[in-house]
Design a protein around this motif. Structure first.
Motif, PDB file in Angstrom:
ATOM      1  N   MET A  38       0.831  -1.208   0.000  1.00  0.00           N
ATOM      2  CA  MET A  38       0.000   0.000   0.000  1.00  0.00           C
ATOM      3  C   MET A  38       0.864   1.257   0.000  1.00  0.00           C
ATOM      4  O   MET A  38       0.501   2.260  -0.612  1.00  0.00           O
ATOM      5  CB  MET A  38      -0.946  -0.009   1.196  1.00  0.00           C
ATOM      6  N   PHE A  39       2.000   1.207   0.697  1.00  0.00           N
ATOM      7  CA  PHE A  39       2.913   2.344   0.661  1.00  0.00           C
ATOM      8  C   PHE A  39       3.388   2.585  -0.767  1.00  0.00           C
ATOM      9  O   PHE A  39       3.400   3.723  -1.250  1.00  0.00           O
ATOM     10  CB  PHE A  39       4.113   2.094   1.579  1.00  0.00           C
ATOM     11  N   GLY A  40       3.750   1.506  -1.465  1.00  0.00           N
ATOM     12  CA  GLY A  40       4.182   1.662  -2.852  1.00  0.00           C
ATOM     13  C   GLY A  40       3.083   2.167  -3.759  1.00  0.00           C
ATOM     14  O   GLY A  40       3.330   2.990  -4.651  1.00  0.00           O
ATOM     15  N   PHE A  41       1.857   1.709  -3.524  1.00  0.00           N
ATOM     16  CA  PHE A  41       0.747   2.123  -4.393  1.00  0.00           C
ATOM     17  C   PHE A  41       0.492   3.625  -4.313  1.00  0.00           C
ATOM     18  O   PHE A  41       0.022   4.227  -5.293  1.00  0.00           O
ATOM     19  CB  PHE A  41      -0.521   1.356  -4.029  1.00  0.00           C
ATOM     20  N   GLN A  42       0.799   4.241  -3.177  1.00  0.00           N
ATOM     21  CA  GLN A  42       0.567   5.675  -3.051  1.00  0.00           C
ATOM     22  C   GLN A  42       1.400   6.479  -4.048  1.00  0.00           C
ATOM     23  O   GLN A  42       0.994   7.565  -4.470  1.00  0.00           O
ATOM     24  CB  GLN A  42       0.860   6.143  -1.623  1.00  0.00           C
ATOM     25  N   PHE A  43       2.559   5.965  -4.429  1.00  0.00           N
ATOM     26  CA  PHE A  43       3.375   6.642  -5.433  1.00  0.00           C
ATOM     27  C   PHE A  43       2.627   6.692  -6.766  1.00  0.00           C
ATOM     28  O   PHE A  43       2.620   7.714  -7.451  1.00  0.00           O
ATOM     29  CB  PHE A  43       4.715   5.927  -5.598  1.00  0.00           C
ATOM     30  N   THR A  44       1.997   5.574  -7.128  1.00  0.00           N
ATOM     31  CA  THR A  44       1.208   5.555  -8.367  1.00  0.00           C
ATOM     32  C   THR A  44      -0.042   6.407  -8.232  1.00  0.00           C
ATOM     33  O   THR A  44      -0.441   7.093  -9.183  1.00  0.00           O
ATOM     34  CB  THR A  44       0.823   4.103  -8.707  1.00  0.00           C
ATOM     35  N   ALA A  45      -0.667   6.390  -7.048  1.00  0.00           N
ATOM     36  CA  ALA A  45      -1.888   7.167  -6.843  1.00  0.00           C
ATOM     37  C   ALA A  45      -1.655   8.657  -7.029  1.00  0.00           C
ATOM     38  O   ALA A  45      -2.557   9.392  -7.434  1.00  0.00           O
ATOM     39  CB  ALA A  45      -2.447   6.892  -5.443  1.00  0.00           C
ATOM     40  N   VAL A  46      -0.446   9.129  -6.735  1.00  0.00           N
ATOM     41  CA  VAL A  46      -0.104  10.528  -6.967  1.00  0.00           C
ATOM     42  C   VAL A  46       0.398  10.732  -8.392  1.00  0.00           C
ATOM     43  O   VAL A  46       0.049  11.707  -9.067  1.00  0.00           O
ATOM     44  CB  VAL A  46       0.963  11.010  -5.962  1.00  0.00           C
ATOM     45  N   ALA A  47       1.202   9.789  -8.886  1.00  0.00           N
ATOM     46  CA  ALA A  47       1.847   9.965 -10.187  1.00  0.00           C
ATOM     47  C   ALA A  47       0.848   9.997 -11.339  1.00  0.00           C
ATOM     48  O   ALA A  47       1.000  10.789 -12.280  1.00  0.00           O
ATOM     49  CB  ALA A  47       2.867   8.840 -10.414  1.00  0.00           C
ATOM     50  N   VAL A  48      -0.188   9.157 -11.281  1.00  0.00           N
ATOM     51  CA  VAL A  48      -1.143   9.107 -12.394  1.00  0.00           C
ATOM     52  C   VAL A  48      -1.874  10.437 -12.579  1.00  0.00           C
ATOM     53  O   VAL A  48      -1.907  10.980 -13.694  1.00  0.00           O
ATOM     54  CB  VAL A  48      -2.123   7.929 -12.221  1.00  0.00           C
ATOM     55  N   PRO A  49      -2.513  11.021 -11.547  1.00  0.00           N
ATOM     56  CA  PRO A  49      -3.153  12.320 -11.769  1.00  0.00           C
ATOM     57  C   PRO A  49      -2.168  13.439 -12.095  1.00  0.00           C
ATOM     58  O   PRO A  49      -2.509  14.353 -12.856  1.00  0.00           O
ATOM     59  CB  PRO A  49      -3.883  12.597 -10.442  1.00  0.00           C
ATOM     60  N   VAL A  50      -0.964  13.374 -11.531  1.00  0.00           N
ATOM     61  CA  VAL A  50       0.042  14.381 -11.886  1.00  0.00           C
ATOM     62  C   VAL A  50       0.393  14.264 -13.362  1.00  0.00           C
ATOM     63  O   VAL A  50       0.492  15.272 -14.077  1.00  0.00           O
ATOM     64  CB  VAL A  50       1.301  14.228 -11.003  1.00  0.00           C
ATOM     65  N   GLU A  51       0.576  13.048 -13.845  1.00  0.00           N
ATOM     66  CA  GLU A  51       0.885  12.853 -15.258  1.00  0.00           C
ATOM     67  C   GLU A  51      -0.279  13.294 -16.135  1.00  0.00           C
ATOM     68  O   GLU A  51      -0.081  13.940 -17.177  1.00  0.00           O
ATOM     69  CB  GLU A  51       1.219  11.389 -15.532  1.00  0.00           C
ATOM     70  N   MET A  52      -1.506  12.975 -15.725  1.00  0.00           N
ATOM     71  CA  MET A  52      -2.667  13.368 -16.524  1.00  0.00           C
ATOM     72  C   MET A  52      -2.802  14.888 -16.577  1.00  0.00           C
ATOM     73  O   MET A  52      -3.082  15.457 -17.645  1.00  0.00           O
ATOM     74  CB  MET A  52      -3.933  12.738 -15.935  1.00  0.00           C
ATOM     75  N   PHE A  53      -2.606  15.552 -15.443  1.00  0.00           N
ATOM     76  CA  PHE A  53      -2.696  17.016 -15.431  1.00  0.00           C
ATOM     77  C   PHE A  53      -1.577  17.637 -16.268  1.00  0.00           C
ATOM     78  O   PHE A  53      -1.788  18.630 -16.969  1.00  0.00           O
ATOM     79  CB  PHE A  53      -2.624  17.539 -13.990  1.00  0.00           C
ATOM     80  N   ASP A  54      -0.401  17.035 -16.225  1.00  0.00           N
ATOM     81  CA  ASP A  54       0.722  17.531 -17.021  1.00  0.00           C
ATOM     82  C   ASP A  54       0.458  17.378 -18.512  1.00  0.00           C
ATOM     83  O   ASP A  54       0.836  18.239 -19.321  1.00  0.00           O
ATOM     84  CB  ASP A  54       1.994  16.778 -16.628  1.00  0.00           C
ATOM     85  N   LEU A  55      -0.231  16.306 -18.893  1.00  0.00           N
ATOM     86  CA  LEU A  55      -0.517  16.072 -20.306  1.00  0.00           C
ATOM     87  C   LEU A  55      -1.660  16.932 -20.831  1.00  0.00           C
ATOM     88  O   LEU A  55      -1.639  17.349 -22.002  1.00  0.00           O
ATOM     89  CB  LEU A  55      -0.870  14.588 -20.523  1.00  0.00           C
TER      90      LEU A  55
END
Length: 431
Positions: A38-55
């Motif tokens: 779950m700790f590792g999944f939080q990195f993806t949980a932040v990275a995906v919306p950050v990547e989407m907003f960046d795109l």
């Protein structure tokens, strides 16, 4: 299962989180594996919306991630719960975990290749959601097989508190990554951390014993099938317990109308200059839930569980609305933290009520419904928040949604008061 000596809590121990479930070796291994994953999944949980907003440069596409996650949950959550009641639960966890791991590695690969496709992000989020819909009901349903019945509320609280702790430190660590490196460099790092840490969860699942389904007393020995009839049977059982239906309903109201996380990238950019602020925003709710969990010893002694559940849901909505009006980062984080503490109380009470009410043969299917509600509600909330922010701004989206959720929750339980009358089993009254 290993028995744990009962002792009356004294002083600070009345408030401290109950750690007795960790005395059961099987539960301890599962808890450790899930905590690391779950700790590792939080990195993806932040990275995906950050990547989407960046795109895309807007919160609307970020909100669409909610739909990409919700539709598979709606379909596969109910089916996954039926599978958990009809198949060996250890094998179900292994199969779903392998799919979740593969989708994370695909996110890593597309970031390394710099594909830059919003549609591909939506697809991969949908695949992750399918895997989650399969594993989540099973992971919850095995809990009463790992610990004695009297430790189920404590184990549920410990699970949720651990999840919120990882939701604090994971997004903060992800925020540091994006504050230190450019987005195109930070994304592969975040996805890579998630993929690496998830292997611990797979190890813990491999160590579990076989968990075949218990016999159904009404089936006359006929093997249970994970089909539509099984799903309908679970829904029919749920329809006979209005307390559970109402607990699901007010949670949906709270998540759909007040969940603010789709607004965090835009909020961090516009109010606080971006950078590490996005990590603080994504961590804030979990910070409050973690602190609430560490002082959660009282939850297991609550008898008017229905009343406390309603108060917690109303408190969540009011705190989100107040956070929407704040302009200082520390104040927004504090108010979101209050919302998180309220969410911990409501989540642990609802889960304990569900696990204690349902017989083992039904737990998978009811946990499937719970997965749709608990994980699907916030995703619909993401869409609501993103669309509302695109039309009226982040302030209206947070304040309006928070107040609306609090008011509607009160109206619902006033018209249908069964939840307010509910008391914990053993208190002499059960609705």
């Amino acid at each position: 299962m290993t028995g744990v000596k009962e002792a009356r809590p004294r002083g600070a121990r009345r408030w401290a989180i109950d750690l007795r479930p960790l005395g059961v070796p099987a539960y301890r291994r599962v808890w450790l594996g899930n905590a690391v994953a779950m700790f590792g999944f939080q990195f993806t949980a932040v990275a995906v919306p950050v990547e989407m907003f960046d795109l895309t440069g807007g919160s609307f596409w970020v909100g669409l991630l909610g739909i990409a996650g919700f539709v598979p949950l709606l379909v596969f959550g109910l089916w996954g719960g039926a599978v958990a009641d009809a198949r060996d639960r250890r094998r179900v966890l292994l199969g779903g975990g392998a799919l979740l791991w593969a989708s994370t590695l695909a996110l890593l690969l597309q970031s390394l290749l710099r594909v830059g496709s919003p549609v591909l992000l939506l697809v991969l989020v949908a695949v992750q959601s399918i895997a989650f819909a399969i594993t989540s009901p099973t992971r919850s349903a095995i809990l009463p097989r790992l610990v004695p019945a009297d430790l189920v509320p404590a184990a549920s609280t410990l699970n949720f508190t651990t999840f919120t702790a990882t939701s604090v430190f994971g997004p903060l660590a992800a925020g540091l990554i994006f504050a230190t490196w450019r987005t195109d460099v930070g994304l592969p790092i975040a996805y890579g951390v998630d993929g690496l840490l998830f292997t611990v969860s797979l190890w813990a699942t491999l160590r579990l014993p076989a968990m075949p389904p218990e016999p159904d007393p009404d089936s006359a020995g006929t093997p249970r099938k994970a089909g539509l009839a099984s799903i309908v049977d679970g829904l029919r059982y749920l329809a006979t317990t209005p307390v559970l239906l109402l607990s699901f309903a007010i949670d949906l109201i709270a998540m759909i109308l007040a969940m603010p996380r789709a607004l965090f990238p835009e909020l961090a950019h516009e109010r606080f200059g971006g950078g590490a602020a996005v990590g603080w925003l994504y961590s804030a709710i979990a910070i409050g839930a973690m602190l609430g969990g560490l002082t959660s010893g009282w939850i297991g002694r609550v008898r008017r569980q229905g009343v406390v559940l309603v108060v917690a849901v109303v408190g969540w909505g009011v705190a989100i609305a107040a956070a929407g009006m704040a302009r200082q980062l520390w104040l927004v984080v504090a108010l979101l933290g209050l919302a998180g503490a309220a969410d911990l109380v409501s989540a642990t009470l609802r889960q304990s009520m569900l696990l204690i009410y349902a017989p083992d043969r039904m737990r998978g299917r009811l946990q499937g419904v719970n997965t749709v509600v608990v994980a699907g509600g916030p995703r619909l909330g993401d869409l609501r928040a993103g669309a509302m922010a695109a039309a009226s701004g982040t302030t209206v989206a947070m304040v309006g949604g928070g107040l609306a959720s609090a008011v509607l929750a009160v109206l619902l339980v006033t018209v249908f008061p069964a939840l307010l009358r509910y008391r914990a089993a053993g208190a002499g009254e059960r609705t």
